[in-house]
Design a protein around this motif. Structure first.
Motif, PDB file in Angstrom:
ATOM      1  N   GLU A 114       0.735  -1.295   0.031  1.00 22.57           N
ATOM      2  CA  GLU A 114      -0.024  -0.077  -0.158  1.00 22.57           C
ATOM      3  C   GLU A 114       0.945   1.463   0.002  1.00 22.57           C
ATOM      4  O   GLU A 114       0.482   2.306  -0.721  1.00 22.57           O
ATOM      5  N   ARG A 133       2.103   2.285  -3.685  1.00 23.34           N
ATOM      6  CA  ARG A 133       0.973   2.317  -4.633  1.00 23.34           C
ATOM      7  C   ARG A 133       0.718   3.537  -5.470  1.00 23.34           C
ATOM      8  O   ARG A 133       0.366   3.372  -6.707  1.00 23.34           O
ATOM      9  N   THR A 171      -5.370   2.949 -11.039  1.00 20.57           N
ATOM     10  CA  THR A 171      -5.102   2.546  -9.620  1.00 20.57           C
ATOM     11  C   THR A 171      -4.414   0.995  -9.451  1.00 20.57           C
ATOM     12  O   THR A 171      -4.808   0.280 -10.463  1.00 20.57           O
ATOM     13  N   VAL A 172      -3.930   0.760  -8.446  1.00 23.46           N
ATOM     14  CA  VAL A 172      -3.443  -0.468  -8.407  1.00 23.46           C
ATOM     15  C   VAL A 172      -3.955  -1.144  -6.891  1.00 23.46           C
ATOM     16  O   VAL A 172      -4.085  -0.190  -5.961  1.00 23.46           O
ATOM     17  N   ALA A 196      -1.500  -8.369  -7.845  1.00 19.98           N
ATOM     18  CA  ALA A 196      -1.910  -6.929  -8.108  1.00 19.98           C
ATOM     19  C   ALA A 196      -3.110  -6.827  -9.111  1.00 19.98           C
ATOM     20  O   ALA A 196      -3.048  -7.706 -10.145  1.00 19.98           O
TER      21      ALA A 196
END
Length: 117
Positions: A46, A49, A89-90, A98
């Protein structure tokens, strides 16, 4: 979301388990189209990211290429998506890895504007 399953060529490679990656495309109710691409690698923590979309960012996160590359691929994707008014976004992929999500607005244009008959 109306979903259309799209299997990416890498997911169809001989000897490759299709559960390891792939993608899908869907139309969202708010006039956007969504592309989701799943990767079976180690995922993206996180705290990294947003940085992985910066130019030359590698952050010690390596995929199936053994850490090779200069960190431009995701930056190029992000730039092109922004130019088209979208977002990228990932997220965590269910089962590990992912999930990259691209949302783009649907733009209606006439065939004449596109130079088509």
């Amino acid at each position: 979301m109306v979903e259309l399953q799209v299997h990416l060529p890498a997911a169809r490679s001989p000897g490759r388990d299709p559960r390891l990656g792939g993608g899908q495309v869907g139309a969202l109710d708010d006039g956007r189209v969504r592309f989701e691409v799943d990767d079976s690698g180690p995922g993206v923590p996180e705290d990294r990211r947003t940085r992985i979309f910066d130019r030359f960012a590698r952050d010690g996160v390596s995929g199936g290429r053994g850490g090779r590359g200069v960190g431009l691929g995701l930056a190029i994707v992000a730039q092109h998506v922004r130019w088209h008014g979208g977002t990228v976004t990932v997220l965590d992929r269910p089962g590990g890895g992912a999930r990259f999500v691209v949302d783009l607005p649907v733009v209606r244009s006439s065939s004449a504007a596109l130079g088509l008959p």
